[in-house]
Scaffold this motif. Structure first.
Motif, PDB file in Angstrom:
ATOM      1  N   GLY A   1      25.073 -52.140 119.151  1.00  0.00           N
ATOM      2  CA  GLY A   1      25.582 -52.908 118.002  1.00  0.00           C
ATOM      3  C   GLY A   1      24.588 -53.007 116.873  1.00  0.00           C
ATOM      4  O   GLY A   1      23.409 -52.684 117.028  1.00  0.00           O
ATOM      5  N   PRO A   2      25.064 -53.442 115.695  1.00  0.00           N
ATOM      6  CA  PRO A   2      24.204 -53.546 114.528  1.00  0.00           C
ATOM      7  C   PRO A   2      23.119 -54.597 114.726  1.00  0.00           C
ATOM      8  O   PRO A   2      23.347 -55.606 115.405  1.00  0.00           O
ATOM      9  CB  PRO A   2      25.156 -54.000 113.411  1.00  0.00           C
ATOM     10  N   GLY A   3      21.963 -54.374 114.132  1.00  0.00           N
ATOM     11  CA  GLY A   3      20.889 -55.356 114.209  1.00  0.00           C
ATOM     12  C   GLY A   3      21.168 -56.553 113.313  1.00  0.00           C
ATOM     13  O   GLY A   3      21.975 -56.481 112.375  1.00  0.00           O
TER      14      GLY A   3
ATOM     15  N   ILE B   1      23.421 -48.520 111.889  1.00  0.00           N
ATOM     16  CA  ILE B   1      23.325 -47.458 112.898  1.00  0.00           C
ATOM     17  C   ILE B   1      23.193 -48.141 114.258  1.00  0.00           C
ATOM     18  O   ILE B   1      22.423 -49.094 114.419  1.00  0.00           O
ATOM     19  CB  ILE B   1      22.107 -46.551 112.608  1.00  0.00           C
ATOM     20  N   ASN B   2      23.955 -47.651 115.219  1.00  0.00           N
ATOM     21  CA  ASN B   2      23.866 -48.175 116.589  1.00  0.00           C
ATOM     22  C   ASN B   2      22.840 -47.389 117.398  1.00  0.00           C
ATOM     23  O   ASN B   2      21.909 -47.952 117.960  1.00  0.00           O
ATOM     24  CB  ASN B   2      25.237 -48.095 117.263  1.00  0.00           C
ATOM     25  N   SER B   3      23.034 -46.050 117.412  1.00  0.00           N
ATOM     26  CA  SER B   3      22.147 -45.232 118.246  1.00  0.00           C
ATOM     27  C   SER B   3      21.702 -43.979 117.497  1.00  0.00           C
ATOM     28  O   SER B   3      22.369 -43.532 116.555  1.00  0.00           O
ATOM     29  CB  SER B   3      22.860 -44.816 119.536  1.00  0.00           C
ATOM     30  N   VAL B   4      20.570 -43.458 117.926  1.00  0.00           N
ATOM     31  CA  VAL B   4      20.047 -42.204 117.373  1.00  0.00           C
ATOM     32  C   VAL B   4      19.869 -41.234 118.532  1.00  0.00           C
ATOM     33  O   VAL B   4      19.177 -41.552 119.512  1.00  0.00           O
ATOM     34  CB  VAL B   4      18.687 -42.437 116.658  1.00  0.00           C
TER      35      VAL B   4
ATOM     36  N   ILE C   1      32.257 -44.492 104.099  1.00  0.00           N
ATOM     37  CA  ILE C   1      31.728 -43.510 105.062  1.00  0.00           C
ATOM     38  C   ILE C   1      31.940 -44.050 106.474  1.00  0.00           C
ATOM     39  O   ILE C   1      32.265 -43.294 107.389  1.00  0.00           O
ATOM     40  CB  ILE C   1      30.226 -43.239 104.781  1.00  0.00           C
ATOM     41  N   ALA C   2      31.757 -45.348 106.648  1.00  0.00           N
ATOM     42  CA  ALA C   2      31.975 -45.979 107.965  1.00  0.00           C
ATOM     43  C   ALA C   2      32.958 -47.130 107.774  1.00  0.00           C
ATOM     44  O   ALA C   2      32.653 -48.080 107.030  1.00  0.00           O
ATOM     45  CB  ALA C   2      30.654 -46.494 108.526  1.00  0.00           C
ATOM     46  N   ASN C   3      34.105 -47.041 108.437  1.00  0.00           N
ATOM     47  CA  ASN C   3      35.134 -48.078 108.261  1.00  0.00           C
ATOM     48  C   ASN C   3      34.728 -49.380 108.982  1.00  0.00           C
ATOM     49  O   ASN C   3      33.641 -49.464 109.561  1.00  0.00           O
ATOM     50  CB  ASN C   3      36.501 -47.551 108.709  1.00  0.00           C
ATOM     51  N   ASP C   4      35.614 -50.371 108.944  1.00  0.00           N
ATOM     52  CA  ASP C   4      35.275 -51.687 109.510  1.00  0.00           C
ATOM     53  C   ASP C   4      34.821 -51.586 110.969  1.00  0.00           C
ATOM     54  O   ASP C   4      33.811 -52.188 111.359  1.00  0.00           O
ATOM     55  CB  ASP C   4      36.485 -52.625 109.436  1.00  0.00           C
ATOM     56  N   ASP C   5      35.574 -50.814 111.757  1.00  0.00           N
ATOM     57  CA  ASP C   5      35.227 -50.723 113.186  1.00  0.00           C
ATOM     58  C   ASP C   5      33.869 -50.053 113.382  1.00  0.00           C
ATOM     59  O   ASP C   5      33.045 -50.496 114.178  1.00  0.00           O
ATOM     60  CB  ASP C   5      36.294 -49.909 113.950  1.00  0.00           C
ATOM     61  N   ARG C   6      33.667 -48.973 112.605  1.00  0.00           N
ATOM     62  CA  ARG C   6      32.393 -48.237 112.734  1.00  0.00           C
ATOM     63  C   ARG C   6      31.207 -49.092 112.277  1.00  0.00           C
ATOM     64  O   ARG C   6      30.117 -49.015 112.838  1.00  0.00           O
ATOM     65  CB  ARG C   6      32.443 -46.964 111.887  1.00  0.00           C
ATOM     66  N   ARG C   7      31.440 -49.912 111.249  1.00  0.00           N
ATOM     67  CA  ARG C   7      30.328 -50.755 110.791  1.00  0.00           C
ATOM     68  C   ARG C   7      30.073 -51.875 111.791  1.00  0.00           C
ATOM     69  O   ARG C   7      28.947 -52.311 111.968  1.00  0.00           O
ATOM     70  CB  ARG C   7      30.580 -51.301 109.384  1.00  0.00           C
ATOM     71  N   GLN C   8      31.127 -52.331 112.464  1.00  0.00           N
ATOM     72  CA  GLN C   8      30.919 -53.412 113.433  1.00  0.00           C
ATOM     73  C   GLN C   8      30.292 -52.894 114.728  1.00  0.00           C
ATOM     74  O   GLN C   8      29.556 -53.618 115.385  1.00  0.00           O
ATOM     75  CB  GLN C   8      32.245 -54.131 113.714  1.00  0.00           C
ATOM     76  N   SER C   9      30.580 -51.633 115.080  1.00  0.00           N
ATOM     77  CA  SER C   9      29.949 -51.100 116.305  1.00  0.00           C
ATOM     78  C   SER C   9      28.598 -50.471 115.972  1.00  0.00           C
ATOM     79  O   SER C   9      27.712 -50.395 116.820  1.00  0.00           O
ATOM     80  CB  SER C   9      30.849 -50.059 116.964  1.00  0.00           C
ATOM     81  N   GLY C  10      28.452 -50.043 114.715  1.00  0.00           N
ATOM     82  CA  GLY C  10      27.263 -49.281 114.321  1.00  0.00           C
ATOM     83  C   GLY C  10      27.520 -47.799 114.535  1.00  0.00           C
ATOM     84  O   GLY C  10      28.222 -47.403 115.484  1.00  0.00           O
ATOM     85  N   LEU C  11      26.980 -46.982 113.632  1.00  0.00           N
ATOM     86  CA  LEU C  11      27.172 -45.537 113.729  1.00  0.00           C
ATOM     87  C   LEU C  11      26.253 -44.939 114.787  1.00  0.00           C
ATOM     88  O   LEU C  11      25.093 -45.348 114.911  1.00  0.00           O
ATOM     89  CB  LEU C  11      26.833 -44.874 112.392  1.00  0.00           C
ATOM     90  N   ASN C  12      26.787 -43.978 115.521  1.00  0.00           N
ATOM     91  CA  ASN C  12      25.939 -43.199 116.440  1.00  0.00           C
ATOM     92  C   ASN C  12      25.544 -41.936 115.677  1.00  0.00           C
ATOM     93  O   ASN C  12      26.420 -41.120 115.367  1.00  0.00           O
ATOM     94  CB  ASN C  12      26.710 -42.863 117.709  1.00  0.00           C
TER      95      ASN C  12
END
Ligand SMILES: Cc1ncc(COP(=O)(O)O)c(C=O)c1O
Length: 347
Positions: free
Chosen positions: A314-316, A301-304, A168-179
């Motif tokens: 970024g990820p916690g 998740i990065n932001s809500v 659902i979230a590729n490497d880049d998305r997991r490293q930045s965190g999903l918005n």
């Protein structure tokens, strides 16, 4: 060098390895332990089972009168394979059996035959990392309308397919965190309309929430029960972290296998968990949050609604720790069933 060490060697120099979710997709694409095994060329992209026969994925087709297609009258499950091992196969099969029971369809295969089929479909492709989907549909409508009231009058059908592992979230998305965007326009269909614990094909609430999230510039959606609580995200369960406590909604959602695996991981590393109603405001005020799915594991998740969680991008740290532990354990045989690559079906 172990797989985790080689992953750490690939993290950007600005971050220490322990601070970054490992690049699982890159490892799957490059590490010899993940290389696709020899296979017939027509199965290079995937395999399928349609009612009574196997075929290459690009030749798989559903009979148009099947109510699984025309009315979403079906249940399904997804188990994944990584490094040649199914993860928690028995749990997925158990959940699938319960889903069938809840919507009153009967699986043409028994548990053993079902497992054998899933092994064989993966074996056909030679994939070491795979997304394995299977479903039982209601079948076609009986000609005699009075029989529509009798579930036993339908001939239920089994379908399955195998694709390369899906995130659902590729490497880049997991490293930045999903918005993520909490849907304003759609709520999760209520449990007394469609039971979310039966993993089913009714997905328009999720699909519309995703299009809304896209319109709002977000990467993924979160849906609520319409009464002030978050319940799920499309294809995934939701977790919030506040003051070191990891909480996940107790109801209105699928009992995800990755959700349970995450609770188990927290237990193992001594992190307190709570399964309870989670207010939407708690997600907005969380220190960290993440979604979980067989399709990607633990995804930060990065932001809500545009607000970075924990006050920074970024990820916690705890999410990242759980993310990496999940893959480390999977690749070290956690609840693994090795795929039997030697048993090929005669299609
Ligand atoms: C609606 C929904 N919730 C949660 C999940 C996560 O479940 P699992 O971890 O078993 O993949 C899924 C997976 O597809 C899903 O469709």
């Amino acid at each position: 060098m172990t797989i985790i060490e080689s992953a750490q060697a690939q993290t950007p120099p600005s971050a220490t390895a322990s601070e970054m979710p490992i690049r699982v997709g890159e490892i799957m694409a490059s590490h010899p332990a993940h290389h696709q095994l020899p296979h017939a060329s027509e199965y290079a992209q995937g395999s399928a089972f349609i009612i009574d026969h196997c075929c290459p994925i690009d030749r798989a087709a559903i009979p148009i009168t099947d109510l699984g297609f025309s009315r979403a009258d079906a249940v399904y499950d997804v188990v994944t394979v990584s490094r040649g091992n199914f993860f928690r196969l028995e749990e997925h099969q158990q959940r699938f059996a319960e889903s069938c029971e809840r919507i009153r369809v009967s699986n043409p295969l028994n548990r053993e035959q079902e497992a054998k089929l899933l092994h064989q479909l993966v074996a056909l492709t030679g994939f070491k990392d795979a997304y394995v989907w299977w479903a039982v549909t209601r079948g076609k409508t009986p000609m005699d309308s009075s029989l529509r009231l009798k579930p036993e009058a339908f001939e239920n059908r089994l379908y399955a397919y195998v694709l390369p592992y899906i995130f659902i979230a590729n490497d880049d998305r997991r490293q930045s965190g999903l918005n993520v965007a909490v849907s304003r326009d759609y709520i999760r269909i209520p449990p007394n309309a469609v039971d979310p614990t039966a993993k089913n094909l009714n997905g328009l609430d999720f699909a519309m929430s995703l299009y809304e999230a896209g319109d709002r510039g977000a990467d993924w959606a979160v849906v609520t029960d319409g009464e002030g609580h978050v319940v799920e995200a499309p294809g995934s369960n939701l977790f919030v972290i506040k003051n070191g406590v990891v909480s996940t909604p107790q109801s209105g959602c699928l009992q995800g296998v990755t959700r349970q695996s995450t609770l188990d991981l927290c237990n193992e590393v001594g992190v307190k968990t709570e399964t309870r109603l989670v207010k939407t405001q708690e997600l907005l005020d969380a220190d960290e949050a993440f979604v979980t799915s067989s399709a990607g594991g633990i995804m930060p998740i990065n932001s809500v609604d545009g607000k970075p969680l924990g006050g920074c991008e970024g990820p916690g740290a705890l999410t990242t720790r759980l993310h990496n532990l999940y893959w480390e354990k999977r690749w070290n045989g956690w609840d693994a069933t090795p795929v039997n690559y030697d048993d090929l079906p005669s299609c």
